[in-house]
Design an enzyme around this catalytic site. Structure first.
Site, mmCIF file in Angstrom:
data_model
loop_
_atom_site.group_PDB
_atom_site.id
_atom_site.type_symbol
_atom_site.label_atom_id
_atom_site.label_comp_id
_atom_site.label_asym_id
_atom_site.label_seq_id
_atom_site.Cartn_x
_atom_site.Cartn_y
_atom_site.Cartn_z
ATOM 1 N N GLU A 8 0.801 -1.216 0.000
ATOM 2 C CA GLU A 8 0.000 0.000 0.000
ATOM 3 C C GLU A 8 0.841 1.276 0.000
ATOM 4 O OE1 GLU A 8 -2.551 -0.618 3.369
ATOM 5 O OE2 GLU A 8 -4.067 -1.652 2.175
ATOM 6 N N GLU A 56 7.291 -21.935 7.494
ATOM 7 C CA GLU A 56 7.712 -21.086 8.608
ATOM 8 C C GLU A 56 8.741 -21.759 9.515
ATOM 9 O OE1 GLU A 56 4.810 -21.450 12.346
ATOM 10 O OE2 GLU A 56 3.792 -20.600 10.601
#
Length: 267
Positions: A79, A110
């Site tokens: 953004e 992960e």
């Protein structure tokens, strides 16, 4: 280590609650998040004040995370270009498992201690860069390994975590520890923990961009004019900054390509 993020919800028998009770109780928990973030403003400020001079010299801001935490980092990074008109490589979000993991879980991604630094090395990170690890539990191997490797290279590190005493804190020069308490649904850190991380990320990226001059007064003067709504918003900004009427402001905006440029030419 006692993980607050994994402790039992203070609410029982969620499956017996009415819709109104579920929503009301979730909202009660959510109201605690902003207050928990407020307690970490000094820590967030230290991280911001470390990032700004490095980025002013050409450094970048990286977020690394897995699952929800990784997605929030990618979201915040993605953004920044449309909001502040900055290059896409100024703020970079990296998620364990790669872009596929944004939409679908990638098993075991992960758990790899070495993969994060390999992912970061694809961007040729340097000591001017800052790497912020995002992990609600603070125990994610992917994030811990990445921060540890960065510290070994003299690269500044930060973290956003919701468990005090978490291992990730030992590998962050600028730890942000937001204690939001047990989740409404036990262990579901996409809820309060995720909200806390989103608030902190908003604060970090926005304040960094303001201090780098990407906001004038309270206006996004460098935002991308990518659709009619944003062109209209930009036109109204030019009107307020210059005193021009709508048509003249719109013409100036389209001619010069940004609110900043249009306002500077007509101020």
């Amino acid at each position: 280590m006692n993980k607050i993020t994994e402790t039992d919800s203070i609410y029982r028998h969620l499956d017996k609650m009415t819709t109104s009770e579920i929503l009301t109780n979730m909202n009660k928990e959510d109201q605690k998040v902003a207050l928990a973030v407020e307690k970490q403003i000094p820590a967030i400020g230290k991280l911001v004040d470390s990032i700004v001079p490095k980025m002013a010299e050409g450094g970048r801001l990286f977020y690394i995370g897995a699952g929800t935490s990784g997605r929030l980092g990618v979201l915040d990074a993605s953004e920044c270009p449309p909001t502040f008109g900055v290059p896409f490589d100024w703020v970079v979000g990296i998620i364990a498992g790669g872009d596929t993991a944004i939409r679908k879980s990638v098993e075991d991604a992960e758990d790899d201690l070495e993969q994060a630094i390999r992912d970061l090395d694809e961007f040729q990170i340097t000591e001017l860069d800052t790497v912020v690890g995002i992990a609600a539990s603070g125990t994610t191997p992917y994030v811990i390994g990445g921060l540890r490797a960065c510290q070994e290279r003299g690269i500044a590190t930060g973290c956003i975590v919701c468990n005090p005493g978490a291992p990730i804190i030992n590998h962050a020069d600028f730890p942000i520890v937001i204690q939001v308490g047990p989740e409404f649904v036990t262990g579901s850190t996409r809820m309060k923990s995720g909200t806390a991380q989103k608030l902190a990320l908003n604060m970090i990226s926005t304040s960094v961009m303001i201090k780098l001059g990407r906001v004038v007064d309270n206006k996004m003067v460098d935002m991308q004019l990518s659709n009619s709504k944003l062109i209209d918003r930009g036109t109204k900004m030019v009107m307020k900054l210059t005193g021009l009427g709508y048509e003249a402001a719109n013409k100036a905006l389209m001619e010069h390509g940004s609110v900043r440029a249009a306002a500077e030419k007509h101020s």
